[in-house]
Design a protein around this motif. Sequence first.
Motif, mmCIF file in Angstrom:
data_model
loop_
_atom_site.group_PDB
_atom_site.id
_atom_site.type_symbol
_atom_site.label_atom_id
_atom_site.label_comp_id
_atom_site.label_asym_id
_atom_site.label_seq_id
_atom_site.Cartn_x
_atom_site.Cartn_y
_atom_site.Cartn_z
ATOM 1 N N GLY A 192 -44.381 -9.098 47.816
ATOM 2 C CA GLY A 192 -43.609 -10.341 47.889
ATOM 3 C C GLY A 192 -42.302 -10.161 48.645
ATOM 4 N N ARG A 193 -41.603 -9.047 48.420
ATOM 5 C CA ARG A 193 -40.352 -8.783 49.149
ATOM 6 C C ARG A 193 -40.599 -8.622 50.643
ATOM 7 N N GLU A 194 -41.693 -7.935 50.991
ATOM 8 C CA GLU A 194 -42.010 -7.766 52.413
ATOM 9 C C GLU A 194 -42.324 -9.107 53.071
ATOM 10 N N LEU A 195 -43.124 -9.915 52.397
ATOM 11 C CA LEU A 195 -43.504 -11.198 52.987
ATOM 12 C C LEU A 195 -42.327 -12.156 53.039
ATOM 13 N N LEU A 196 -41.530 -12.202 51.985
ATOM 14 C CA LEU A 196 -40.399 -13.128 51.967
ATOM 15 C C LEU A 196 -39.240 -12.620 52.808
ATOM 16 N N GLY A 197 -39.135 -11.306 52.977
ATOM 17 C CA GLY A 197 -38.045 -10.745 53.767
ATOM 18 C C GLY A 197 -38.192 -11.028 55.250
ATOM 19 N N HIS A 198 -39.419 -10.970 55.754
ATOM 20 C CA HIS A 198 -39.653 -11.193 57.173
ATOM 21 C C HIS A 198 -40.072 -12.624 57.463
ATOM 22 N N GLY A 199 -40.408 -13.361 56.469
ATOM 23 C CA GLY A 199 -40.798 -14.752 56.651
ATOM 24 C C GLY A 199 -42.207 -14.886 57.194
ATOM 25 N N LEU A 200 -42.569 -16.115 57.479
ATOM 26 C CA LEU A 200 -43.908 -16.398 57.974
ATOM 27 C C LEU A 200 -44.109 -15.867 59.387
ATOM 28 N N GLY A 214 -42.938 -13.035 60.561
ATOM 29 C CA GLY A 214 -43.289 -11.624 60.418
ATOM 30 C C GLY A 214 -44.729 -11.446 59.971
ATOM 31 N N LEU A 215 -45.202 -12.343 59.131
ATOM 32 C CA LEU A 215 -46.589 -12.265 58.679
ATOM 33 C C LEU A 215 -47.546 -12.524 59.834
ATOM 34 N N THR A 216 -47.259 -13.532 60.664
ATOM 35 C CA THR A 216 -48.148 -13.826 61.787
ATOM 36 C C THR A 216 -48.107 -12.719 62.831
ATOM 37 N N ARG A 217 -46.980 -12.006 62.941
ATOM 38 C CA ARG A 217 -46.917 -10.874 63.877
ATOM 39 C C ARG A 217 -47.729 -9.690 63.383
ATOM 40 N N SER A 218 -47.835 -9.527 62.081
ATOM 41 C CA SER A 218 -48.534 -8.368 61.541
ATOM 42 C C SER A 218 -50.034 -8.585 61.391
ATOM 43 N N VAL A 219 -50.510 -9.815 61.493
ATOM 44 C CA VAL A 219 -51.930 -10.113 61.361
ATOM 45 C C VAL A 219 -52.605 -9.891 62.715
ATOM 46 N N PRO A 220 -53.766 -9.226 62.739
ATOM 47 C CA PRO A 220 -54.464 -9.004 64.015
ATOM 48 C C PRO A 220 -54.836 -10.321 64.689
ATOM 49 N N GLN A 221 -54.685 -10.355 65.998
ATOM 50 C CA GLN A 221 -54.980 -11.562 66.767
ATOM 51 C C GLN A 221 -56.354 -11.510 67.434
#
Length: 101
Positions: free
Chosen positions: A48-56, A58-65
């Motif tokens: 939760g801290r990782e996801l909330l710290g970087h925001g959405l 950061g999540l879209t950057r870390s997901v494979p495209q």
Amino acid sequence: MNFRAKTADRDGYADIARAGLEPLKTIGSRWPAIIGAVLTLAMIVGLGRELLGHGLAGLTRSVPQDPRFYLCFGLLYMSPPTGDYVIFAACGASRSAALSR
């Protein structure tokens, strides 16, 4: 065909104690369950801290495209149940063929 074990009792079941299938002794302490719950909670808080710290973003950057990743993931995810289905369907077909004789 008779597949009963030679070390069978009067009901036709193998002697469980001789087969080494004795029930495990339960642990009287609750510490393993408490430690497991604490570790699970720590992982959820960390995620939760990782996801909330970087925001959405950061999540879209870390997901494979690449769509090939999702194709391979889906194939690997579905391979165990598909293999089980093939094996058990073959077992069921051979059993029904043996019973119909």
